[in-house]
Write a protein that holds these residues in place. Structure first.
Motif, PDB file in Angstrom:
ATOM      1  N   UNK A   9     -16.852  26.116  32.538  1.00  0.00           N
ATOM      2  CA  UNK A   9     -18.315  26.122  32.537  1.00  0.00           C
ATOM      3  C   UNK A   9     -18.843  25.209  33.633  1.00  0.00           C
ATOM      4  N   UNK A  10     -19.661  25.765  34.523  1.00  0.00           N
ATOM      5  CA  UNK A  10     -20.269  24.961  35.591  1.00  0.00           C
ATOM      6  C   UNK A  10     -21.794  25.078  35.580  1.00  0.00           C
ATOM      7  N   UNK A  11     -22.356  25.856  34.610  1.00  0.00           N
ATOM      8  CA  UNK A  11     -23.806  25.962  34.500  1.00  0.00           C
ATOM      9  C   UNK A  11     -24.374  24.862  33.603  1.00  0.00           C
ATOM     10  N   UNK A  12     -23.554  23.907  33.288  1.00  0.00           N
ATOM     11  CA  UNK A  12     -23.905  22.696  32.560  1.00  0.00           C
ATOM     12  C   UNK A  12     -22.878  21.662  33.024  1.00  0.00           C
ATOM     13  N   UNK A  13     -22.904  20.419  32.552  1.00  0.00           N
ATOM     14  CA  UNK A  13     -21.847  19.487  32.966  1.00  0.00           C
ATOM     15  C   UNK A  13     -20.473  20.120  32.811  1.00  0.00           C
ATOM     16  N   UNK A  14     -19.676  20.044  33.876  1.00  0.00           N
ATOM     17  CA  UNK A  14     -18.427  20.799  33.937  1.00  0.00           C
ATOM     18  C   UNK A  14     -17.566  20.577  32.703  1.00  0.00           C
ATOM     19  N   UNK A  53     -19.752  33.288  36.917  1.00  0.00           N
ATOM     20  CA  UNK A  53     -19.463  34.690  37.248  1.00  0.00           C
ATOM     21  C   UNK A  53     -20.011  35.619  36.170  1.00  0.00           C
ATOM     22  N   UNK A  54     -19.870  35.222  34.905  1.00  0.00           N
ATOM     23  CA  UNK A  54     -20.431  36.033  33.827  1.00  0.00           C
ATOM     24  C   UNK A  54     -21.952  36.082  33.937  1.00  0.00           C
ATOM     25  N   UNK A  55     -22.564  34.942  34.269  1.00  0.00           N
ATOM     26  CA  UNK A  55     -24.017  34.860  34.448  1.00  0.00           C
ATOM     27  C   UNK A  55     -24.485  35.843  35.529  1.00  0.00           C
ATOM     28  N   UNK A  56     -23.822  35.818  36.670  1.00  0.00           N
ATOM     29  CA  UNK A  56     -24.196  36.717  37.770  1.00  0.00           C
ATOM     30  C   UNK A  56     -24.022  38.177  37.370  1.00  0.00           C
ATOM     31  N   UNK A  57     -22.951  38.487  36.643  1.00  0.00           N
ATOM     32  CA  UNK A  57     -22.728  39.861  36.202  1.00  0.00           C
ATOM     33  C   UNK A  57     -23.807  40.347  35.249  1.00  0.00           C
ATOM     34  N   UNK A  58     -24.240  39.482  34.327  1.00  0.00           N
ATOM     35  CA  UNK A  58     -25.285  39.851  33.377  1.00  0.00           C
ATOM     36  C   UNK A  58     -26.603  40.122  34.089  1.00  0.00           C
ATOM     37  N   UNK A  59     -26.960  39.253  35.042  1.00  0.00           N
ATOM     38  CA  UNK A  59     -28.226  39.437  35.766  1.00  0.00           C
ATOM     39  C   UNK A  59     -28.199  40.720  36.578  1.00  0.00           C
ATOM     40  N   UNK A  68     -28.183  35.754  29.634  1.00  0.00           N
ATOM     41  CA  UNK A  68     -27.794  35.062  30.862  1.00  0.00           C
ATOM     42  C   UNK A  68     -28.503  33.716  30.988  1.00  0.00           C
ATOM     43  N   UNK A  69     -29.806  33.724  30.777  1.00  0.00           N
ATOM     44  CA  UNK A  69     -30.566  32.481  30.931  1.00  0.00           C
ATOM     45  C   UNK A  69     -30.195  31.450  29.873  1.00  0.00           C
ATOM     46  N   UNK A  70     -29.734  31.914  28.710  1.00  0.00           N
ATOM     47  CA  UNK A  70     -29.277  30.987  27.688  1.00  0.00           C
ATOM     48  C   UNK A  70     -28.030  30.228  28.099  1.00  0.00           C
ATOM     49  N   UNK A  71     -27.255  30.778  29.048  1.00  0.00           N
ATOM     50  CA  UNK A  71     -26.053  30.103  29.541  1.00  0.00           C
ATOM     51  C   UNK A  71     -26.393  28.988  30.515  1.00  0.00           C
ATOM     52  N   UNK A  72     -27.562  29.049  31.120  1.00  0.00           N
ATOM     53  CA  UNK A  72     -27.960  28.149  32.199  1.00  0.00           C
ATOM     54  C   UNK A  72     -28.563  26.891  31.572  1.00  0.00           C
TER      55      UNK A  72
END
Length: 449
Positions: free
Chosen positions: A7-12, A119-125, A143-147
């Motif tokens: 996970x890099x969309x929050x503290x690693x 990568x999952x975030x980009x795929x969902x968008x 997707x936005x919930x992951x960010x």
């Protein structure tokens, strides 16, 4: 094989089989450097310089560089694959790549979209940008919930992370703007508002966002009204609309009013029929408060219908006692148009109206047939039947509105030339925010195409 998640969309965080693993600071920097490479191999010398923050003029010792990097690689592989099943080497690969100085050792991080949140975030968008509205809303919200913060925050300010951070930030803005657009298209102004407020706060120089935010706030202040959804269905020679407004001000349209099986109209002291109900408003606004006139017209319309039963005075002390079958439709003329009074609920002897989905489906089938026969080819305006006092408790508002639309489309295929030129579902302003129109919009788009 262990299940890996980076996970890099929050503290690693590195998760192995759902459990977050502790990493040393240098290993965290190594992992994020490899993620930033986007699946490309990174030479050992470059890793040593970026991860250990070595200045450009430093004279590298190839053996020391290789040993230092290899220690951290081994640590990372051990965390990824504690059972030494080969997964560590498969995910974090050792390679030889040609450079100006000859072939050099390099490391490549290979993760699937399920293993890397960015990568999952980009795929969902990207999937949402091609999807129908109902699916797009789900995908974008997921997707936005992951960010959950600045992406790759541990590498903020590092040259190697600038491009992926900028790409993810822009993709997030795209996702929020697209979600705002869909919410506004479906009339969900309150759901769009917080997204717009965030965008305006982060991009104060964007005049278009500021103007849209002001428009949405003004629209909410003065109340929503007008056409929210309109979809033409050319193959059925009709259209379906959702309108926010007043049912009784739908000019040129016949009206649909839901009744119980006794067709009660008395509003005295709100004992049998509430004056705030659609039936009560029909008495007050179409028949000038004269319930007797409406009652007389209903009896005339029902004279050919065989009653289902008659209650005794002992069992039902107040209101009408003649019961008609669920699905009965009484066609009543009024002010140059027609009122289709449809019995979809049963009024108990305790004066509580109860409705079911099966009863609503049956009443809708009978309603469309009556409208095709007696509607004079005028638009048909109706409230969200089944959501009021005779509420169908097992169905949400979006389920009811979709049920009505599907029933209407089925009838349109069966009745020729058509049921009506337009079905107009009328919502009150206060009900709009509680009614998700995304599924309806997606269904009508599919039918229209």
């Amino acid at each position: 094989m262990p299940h890996i998640r980076v996970n890099v969309l929050k503290p690693l965080a590195l998760e192995v089989d759902g459990e977050e693993k502790a990493l040393t600071p240098l290993t965290i920097r190594l992992l994020i450097r490899l993620v930033a490479a986007g699946g490309e191999p990174v030479p050992v010398v470059r890793l040593r310089r970026d991860v250990w923050d070595i200045p450009p003029g430093y004279r590298h010792d190839s053996v020391r560089d290789r040993n230092e990097v290899q220690k951290r690689v081994c640590e990372l592989r051990k965390v990824i694959d504690p059972g030494r099943q080969g997964e560590g080497e498969r995910i974090l690969r050792t390679e030889r790549i040609p450079t100006a100085r000859g072939n050099e050792s390099a490391y490549r991080l290979v993760l699937t979209p399920e293993q890397l949140d960015s990568a999952e975030f980009a795929g969902l968008v990207n999937e949402a940008l091609r999807a129908a509205p109902v699916a797009a809303v789900r995908l974008l919200e997921r997707a936005l919930g992951m960010y959950q913060g600045q992406p790759m925050s541990e590498a903020a300010g590092e040259e190697y992370a600038a491009v992926p951070i900028r790409r993810l930030t822009r993709l997030r803005d795209t996702a929020r703007q697209e979600l705002v657009r869909i919410h506004l298209e479906l009339g969900a102004y309150r759901r769009a508002l917080p997204l717009l407020e965030d965008l305006a706060a982060e991009q104060p120089e964007d005049a278009a966002i500021a103007e849209l935010l002001a428009t949405v706030r003004a629209r909410l202040r003065r109340g929503l009204s007008g056409v929210i959804v309109h979809r033409g269905l050319p193959s059925l020679h009709t259209a379906v609309s959702v309108v926010v407004g007043d049912l009784f001000e739908q000019d040129g349209a016949n009206l649909v009013v839901g009744f119980s099986d006794t067709f009660d109209v008395a509003t005295d002291r709100d004992v049998v029929i509430s004056r705030e109900s659609v039936q009560g408003q029909l008495v007050a606004r179409v028949f000038g408060g004269d319930a007797r006139t409406l009652d007389r017209e209903l009896k005339r319309a029902l004279r050919t219908v065989e009653p289902l039963s008659v209650e005794s005075v002992h069992d039902k002390r107040v209101g009408k006692r003649v019961r008609y079958p669920i699905g009965t439709v009484a066609v009543v003329p009024a002010e140059g148009r027609r009122v289709f009074a449809t019995a979809y609920s049963e009024l108990g002897n305790d004066l509580v109206a109860r409705a079911t989905e099966d009863g609503l489906r049956l009443s809708l089938d009978r309603l469309w047939a009556a409208a095709a026969r007696h509607g004079l080819d005028k638009p048909l305006a109706m409230p969200l039947v089944g959501s009021g006092l005779a509420r169908i408790v097992e169905a949400e508002r979006e389920d009811l509105i979709l049920l009505i639309a599907r029933s209407y489309v089925r009838a349109g295929r069966a009745h020729r030339p058509r049921v009506a030129p337009e079905l107009r579902i009328v919502l009150r302003a206060g009900d709009l925010e509680r009614t998700d129109l995304a599924a309806l919009e997606a269904y009508l788009s599919q039918v229209g195409e």
